[in-house]
Write an enzyme that holds these catalytic residues in place. Structure first.
Site, PDB file in Angstrom:
ATOM      1  N   CYS A  49     -20.883  -4.336  32.880  1.00 37.19           N
ATOM      2  CA  CYS A  49     -20.006  -5.503  32.693  1.00 37.19           C
ATOM      3  C   CYS A  49     -18.248  -5.539  33.448  1.00 37.19           C
ATOM      4  O   CYS A  49     -17.374  -6.475  33.169  1.00 37.19           O
ATOM      5  CB  CYS A  49     -19.943  -5.677  31.042  1.00 37.19           C
TER       6      CYS A  49
ATOM      7  N   HIS B 140     -13.614 -10.475  30.671  1.00 38.63           N
ATOM      8  CA  HIS B 140     -15.445 -10.610  30.685  1.00 38.63           C
ATOM      9  C   HIS B 140     -15.531 -11.115  29.408  1.00 38.63           C
ATOM     10  O   HIS B 140     -14.786 -11.250  28.649  1.00 38.63           O
ATOM     11  CB  HIS B 140     -15.846  -8.997  30.399  1.00 38.63           C
TER      12      HIS B 140
ATOM     13  N   ASN C 178     -23.464 -14.159  28.201  1.00 39.74           N
ATOM     14  CA  ASN C 178     -22.799 -13.159  28.973  1.00 39.74           C
ATOM     15  C   ASN C 178     -23.191 -12.769  29.855  1.00 39.74           C
ATOM     16  O   ASN C 178     -24.369 -12.751  29.685  1.00 39.74           O
ATOM     17  CB  ASN C 178     -22.434 -11.803  27.692  1.00 39.74           C
TER      18      ASN C 178
END
Length: 318
Positions: A101, A241, A271
């Site tokens: 990520c 993020h 996500n």
């Protein structure tokens, strides 16, 4: 983003919780899953085409093409080569990065270095992931969070004083077991046994990740700001993020970023791994929220464990 929108009710029914539980724990309301015939490169290509169109560049003007992904189409060849072929960007040197990520910010640092090395060059940076293909819907801790998407940016010359001010990257391999896919590599090659044991599913120690992020990310953001001589209270836009809405709120408070506009897309997209930062940045840009001269702070964090932070002054192409 993929077209297929998946709401909390559908996910809740699969994992054995309620839609209210998912929203309360994550602040996610819906997400997108790729179609059965779509792979990571397909989403990456569409994101790249949109970025190139907005930049006013043809694909043959790209000198380097970087794809950040931990869910590539195949173990080999690199996903970036599939994207290159679809775009016709045959003048570009291509490679993938896998920092989960944090990958987009890591790729951005590589892009900055490459563009500085060859003045006038352009780097296409793409973050793309399809987590729906590796989710265990028997694990409510992960299945409610992750989804699919791609975002892209063209990195090239901008007039002073705009552009990237500084980037800091940090890696903590001693926490590598917090986020993992245990099978399919050279240590545990794919076999009937690894499939039966669920070794190809994404696994995460949610509490451990949250502790890592709240302990390490705010100091990393502060350190970057101090190094470039800018206070975090001067930041206009925070683009993190999109890990978990509750955790993002904690990071904002701990880092002292309460005066900045925090851009969130997780409520509708979930996500999306390495795509989280570029998707959120793209939405902020296309909505008109970013004005020339604004200070924008990007923050990626995730598997490895890893942290990537980038501070830039928003501006237009030279």
């Amino acid at each position: 983003m993929p077209k297929d929108e998946v709401g909390n009710e559908e996910v809740a029914a699969r994992v054995g919780v309620t839609a209210e539980w998912i929203e309360r724990k994550t602040q996610i309301v819906s997400r997108r899953y790729a179609a059965p015939d779509e792979a990571t490169s397909d989403l990456a290509v569409r994101a790249a085409e949109r970025a190139l169109e907005q930049a006013g560049l043809a694909a043959d003007r790209i000198d380097y093409l970087i794809v950040s992904t931990s869910t590539g189409d195949f173990p080999q060849p690199p996903t970036s080569y599939l994207v290159q072929d679809a775009l016709g960007a045959y003048g570009a040197a291509c490679f993938d990065v896998n920092v989960v990520c944090s990958g987009f910010v890591y790729a951005l640092e590589l892009a900055r270095a490459l563009a500085e090395r060859r003045p006038g060059s352009h780097v296409l940076v793409i973050g793309a992931d399809l987590y729906s293909r590796i989710l265990d819907f028997g694990d409510r801790r992960t299945a409610v969070l992750f989804a699919d998407g791609a975002g892209a940016a063209v990195v090239g010359p901008v007039a002073a004083p705009y552009g990237i001010i500084g980037i800091d990257l940090a890696s903590r391999g001693d926490a590598h077991d917090l986020i993992r896919v245990e099978a399919g590599g050279s240590r545990n090659p794919a076999s009937a046994a690894t499939v039966a044991e669920g070794g190809h599913f994404f696994k995460m120690n949610g509490r451990g990740v949250r502790d890592f992020v709240t302990e390490h990310v705010p100091p990393a953001l502060t350190a970057l700001a101090e190094r470039v001589g800018i206070g975090l209270d001067q930041v206009d836009h925070f683009v993190p993020h999109q890990a978990n809405g509750v955790m993002l709120g904690e990071v904002v408070e701990l880092a002292g970023l309460t005066t900045a506009t925090t851009h969130r897309t997780l409520q509708k997209y979930g996500n999306v791994g390495s795509a989280s930062v570029p998707v959120a940045l793209d939405e902020a840009n296309r909505s008109g929220a970013l004005a020339p001269g604004d200070l924008v702070l990007l923050a990626g964090f995730g598997g490895g464990m890893s942290i990537g932070a980038s501070l830039l002054r928003w501006g237009v192409s030279a």
